[in-house]
Design a protein around this motif. Structure first.
Motif, short mmCIF file in Angstrom:
data_model
loop_
_atom_site.label_atom_id
_atom_site.label_comp_id
_atom_site.label_asym_id
_atom_site.label_seq_id
_atom_site.Cartn_x
_atom_site.Cartn_y
_atom_site.Cartn_z
N GLU A 234 -45.14 -80.89 -96.69
CA GLU A 234 -43.42 -81.33 -96.38
C GLU A 234 -43.44 -81.78 -94.75
OE1 GLU A 234 -40.84 -78.18 -97.16
OE2 GLU A 234 -40.97 -78.54 -99.31
N ASN A 235 -44.17 -81.13 -94.03
CA ASN A 235 -44.20 -81.60 -92.59
C ASN A 235 -45.03 -82.99 -92.37
OD1 ASN A 235 -42.95 -79.38 -91.76
ND2 ASN A 235 -44.56 -77.87 -91.43
N ASP A 236 -46.07 -83.25 -93.16
CA ASP A 236 -46.91 -84.27 -93.03
C ASP A 236 -45.87 -85.50 -93.53
OD1 ASP A 236 -48.94 -83.06 -91.92
OD2 ASP A 236 -49.85 -83.03 -93.88
N VAL A 237 -45.00 -85.48 -94.49
CA VAL A 237 -43.98 -86.36 -94.78
C VAL A 237 -43.08 -86.96 -93.86
CG1 VAL A 237 -42.42 -87.28 -96.67
CG2 VAL A 237 -44.53 -86.12 -97.25
N GLU A 238 -42.51 -85.87 -93.20
CA GLU A 238 -41.41 -86.18 -92.21
C GLU A 238 -42.10 -86.94 -90.96
OE1 GLU A 238 -39.91 -82.53 -91.24
OE2 GLU A 238 -38.49 -82.55 -93.31
N SER A 239 -43.34 -86.49 -90.68
CA SER A 239 -44.09 -86.92 -89.67
C SER A 239 -44.47 -88.53 -89.69
CB SER A 239 -45.55 -86.23 -89.09
OG SER A 239 -45.97 -86.88 -88.03
N ALA A 240 -44.93 -88.76 -90.83
CA ALA A 240 -45.12 -90.11 -91.72
C ALA A 240 -44.08 -90.99 -91.58
CB ALA A 240 -45.86 -89.96 -92.71
N GLU A 241 -42.98 -90.34 -91.97
CA GLU A 241 -41.76 -91.60 -91.82
C GLU A 241 -41.20 -91.75 -90.62
OE1 GLU A 241 -38.96 -88.91 -94.01
OE2 GLU A 241 -39.70 -89.70 -96.16
N LEU A 242 -41.44 -90.54 -89.90
CA LEU A 242 -41.04 -91.19 -88.20
C LEU A 242 -41.85 -92.15 -87.63
CD1 LEU A 242 -39.32 -90.66 -85.78
CD2 LEU A 242 -40.51 -88.40 -85.11
N SER A 243 -43.03 -91.84 -87.82
CA SER A 243 -44.10 -93.07 -87.54
C SER A 243 -43.84 -94.45 -87.92
CB SER A 243 -45.66 -92.45 -87.76
OG SER A 243 -45.96 -91.40 -87.05
N LEU A 244 -43.63 -94.42 -89.38
CA LEU A 244 -43.29 -95.50 -89.76
C LEU A 244 -42.28 -96.49 -89.11
CD1 LEU A 244 -43.97 -97.71 -92.03
CD2 LEU A 244 -42.83 -96.51 -93.59
N GLN A 245 -41.23 -95.59 -88.97
CA GLN A 245 -40.10 -96.20 -88.19
C GLN A 245 -40.18 -96.75 -86.84
OE1 GLN A 245 -36.71 -96.61 -89.65
NE2 GLN A 245 -36.49 -97.98 -87.95
N GLN A 246 -41.23 -96.01 -86.11
CA GLN A 246 -41.41 -96.51 -84.75
C GLN A 246 -42.01 -97.90 -84.96
OE1 GLN A 246 -43.36 -92.99 -83.21
NE2 GLN A 246 -41.25 -92.11 -82.54
N ALA A 247 -43.07 -97.99 -85.88
CA ALA A 247 -43.87 -99.32 -86.15
C ALA A 247 -42.97 -100.30 -86.39
CB ALA A 247 -44.90 -98.81 -87.26
N GLN A 248 -41.72 -100.20 -87.44
CA GLN A 248 -41.00 -101.03 -87.68
C GLN A 248 -40.26 -101.76 -86.45
OE1 GLN A 248 -40.40 -102.70 -90.92
NE2 GLN A 248 -39.46 -104.05 -89.17
N ASN A 249 -39.84 -100.66 -85.59
CA ASN A 249 -39.03 -100.99 -84.46
C ASN A 249 -39.79 -101.90 -83.33
OD1 ASN A 249 -36.82 -99.51 -85.20
ND2 ASN A 249 -37.34 -97.79 -84.05
N SER A 250 -41.18 -101.68 -83.31
CA SER A 250 -42.36 -102.56 -82.42
C SER A 250 -42.48 -103.84 -83.03
CB SER A 250 -43.67 -101.67 -82.51
OG SER A 250 -43.62 -100.52 -81.73
N VAL A 251 -42.37 -103.84 -84.45
CA VAL A 251 -42.53 -105.24 -84.92
C VAL A 251 -41.37 -106.06 -84.74
CG1 VAL A 251 -42.57 -106.63 -87.29
CG2 VAL A 251 -44.20 -104.50 -86.73
N ASP A 252 -40.09 -105.58 -84.66
CA ASP A 252 -38.93 -106.22 -84.68
C ASP A 252 -38.68 -106.75 -82.96
OD1 ASP A 252 -37.98 -105.85 -86.92
OD2 ASP A 252 -36.84 -104.14 -86.86
#
Length: 574
Positions: A234-252
């Protein structure tokens, strides 16, 4: 004696009247068929001396004012046919170039290269001048580098996004092998069954307490191992979701940087291109306002290009004429340099009046037509409109317009004896040259188009070249004059004058004057005056007055009046 005075007076008057009567008949047409003259008739029945017939008591002799011969007119005919009545109007306009462009620089700067001269022909898009662009080129290169850097940052952000997305997918699928997780669960379940079994055996006394406690410890460890594995996933999924959001912001953010860099590059490119001036249309350089090295601005024209291949005509029309020139309609035009009509198309008609009260019109010439039209020509716009269709169309001068009726004269061209016949008509539309009418006609009837003013209803007519019947006087010249009677041929004297009676040759006196009767020599008195009859010498009384007959001397009585009498004349006695 009083009667002597009367006689002398009558003689003198008769002499004067005779001369004046002869003069009044010279050069004038006569209505008397047989060559008689008014003076002759008057001499016989008027103031003549033969027999002293009295004042005006004579009769008109044969050949005097007799009856005129029957008249017949010469006319020309034309078929009466149905057709269209077209009206043609001509409007004036001026030929101008349809396209003329003032070239203005899009930026301020110095002209470093002028590539055209006045009068040159250019094509659309051709380079005609260049401004100093050294600074603009550096700015363009800098913006190109900035865009490249922004694109690289965007590529990196996209790569990070892809990695974060993969981690999330892995976390969602679990960090431990799915089989191991099942084994841990199975171990825990086995440990739970073992504890239950040991507790039953312990109660039965089959096993000691240490064995039970040992089984309980093993179950607890299996439980903890299984729960720990679940929590880590469960902790690994939450961390991965946060990392993906940060990557999306960088793309925008990287995409925004790229857009801004692109805008700056576009502006730099536009500025650089503005340094090069292109011809906006094809045409001729008709005005050039700059030289190389001049500073130009965005407010002033540097040159004028005129499209000499396309011309149009500008004109002004009234409100009534707008219906004749709808937009898109085709007209014909002639100009001062193009006499043969060419086609043109109405492209613009103003909906509001200009300051002069007219409506502005633009008419474009057909480029496919070969013509010699030049800029500045005065043009005539030819407008043709059909007013009436399928009605009788006749020359307007053949129609008689009266208050009570309108009519024409027709002739049955197939009859042996042609007669002018009056036909009343209804005017549909009357124009200066032709008129549309309604009329009832009989087959074979033709319209009189020449000589109609000389005819009346029922009057016989001749066609050109036809001979008149015996006893009728033709009108060959069509001018309304009667044919002269016999003996009055206007060509007899060779000069168009009526021949004079015998004894009236104008050349007899040798000076062009009519010869005077015997005893009227103007030189007889030596002073150019006509000699007076015997007894009328003006010098007889010594005072320039004509001597009076005997017994009429004004000195005979003191009053100077004639002797008294009874007032009756003794002449033409009774």
């Amino acid at each position: 004696m009083k009667w002597k005075k009367v006689i002398i007076t009558i003689i003198a008057l008769a002499f004067v009247v005779g001369c004046s009567s002869e003069e009044s008949t010279e050069g004038q047409p006569s209505d008397m068929p047989n060559g008689g003259s008014p003076s002759a008739a008057q001499g016989a029945g008027g103031m003549g001396m033969g027999g002293m017939g009295g004042m005006g008591g004579g009769q008109m002799p044969p050949g005097g004012m007799g009856q005129r011969s029957a008249q017949i007119a010469t006319v020309e005919l034309q078929d009466i046919e149905k057709g269209s009545l077209d009206v043609t109007q001509r409007l004036l306009g001026t030929v101008v170039q349809s396209s003329e462009v003032e070239v203005i620089s899009d930026m301020n700067g110095e002209i470093v290269n002028l590539l055209v001269s006045k009068g040159d022909s250019v094509e659309k898009g051709q380079v005609i001048a260049e401004l100093d662009s050294s600074n603009l080129e550096d700015a363009l290169l800098q913006e190109q580098n900035s865009l490249a850097s922004a694109n690289q940052q965007l590529d990196n952000a996209l790569l990070s996004y892809d990695q974060a997305k993969q981690k999330l997918e892995d976390a969602q699928s679990g960090t431990i092998n799915e089989l191991d997780s099942e084994n841990l669960k199975s171990v825990w379940e086995d440990a739970q069954e073992n504890v239950a079994s040991m507790e039953r055996l312990y109660e039965e006394g089959a096993v000691p307490l240490d064995d039970l406690e040992k089984a309980q410890d093993q179950e607890e460890q299996a439980k903890l191992a299984y729960e720990k594995d679940t929590l880590n996933s469960e902790n690994d999924v939450e961390s991965a979701e946060l990392s993906l959001q940060q990557a999306q912001n960088s793309v925008d953010s990287a995409k925004i940087s790229v857009s801004q860099a692109q805008l700056k590059l576009d502006q730099a490119t536009e500025n650089f291109n503005d340094a090069v001036i292109y011809a906006p249309i094809a045409g001729e350089i008709t005005a050039l306002n700059i030289n190389a090295g001049d500073q130009v601005s965005t407010q002033a024209s540097i040159m004028t290009i005129t499209d000499v291949s396309e011309m149009m005509i500008t004109s002004k029309i009234t409100a009534e004429q707008k219906s004749l020139l709808p937009v898109g309609s085709e007209v014909e035009v002639t100009t001062t340099s193009q006499y043969k009509p060419v086609k043109a198309t109405v492209t613009y008609v103003s909906s509001v009046r200009n300051p002069d009260g007219f409506f502005d019109v633009e008419i474009h010439l057909d480029n496919e037509s070969e013509n010699t039209i030049q800029n500045g020509d005065i043009a005539q716009i030819i407008l043709s409109t059909t007013l009436v269709e399928n009605e009788y169309i006749v020359p307007t001068n053949a129609v008689f317009l009266k208050e009570d009726s309108n009519y024409i004269f027709v002739v049955d061209a197939n009859s042996d004896m042609k007669t002018a016949m009056k036909r009343e008509v209804e005017i549909i539309n009357l124009q200066s040259d032709y008129t549309a009418i309604k009329v009832e006609l009989v087959e074979g009837e033709q319209l009189i188009v020449d000589g109609q003013a000389q005819v009346s209803d029922g009057m016989p007519v001749l066609l050109p070249g036809e001979e008149p019947p015996e006893g009728m006087m033709p009108n060959p010249d069509g001018n309304g004059e009667r044919t002269p009677p016999e003996g009055m041929d206007p060509n007899a004297a060779g000069n168009g004058e009526r021949p004079r009676p015998e004894g009236m040759d104008p050349d007899a006196a040798g000076n062009g004057e009519r010869p005077r009767p015997e005893g009227m020599d103007p030189d007889a008195a030596g002073n150019g005056e006509r000699p007076r009859p015997e007894g009328m010498d003006p010098n007889a009384a010594g005072n320039g007055e004509r001597p009076r007959p005997e017994e009429m001397n004004p000195d005979a009585n003191s009053s100077g009046q004639a002797p008294e009498g009874n007032g009756d004349s003794d002449v033409g006695g009774n």
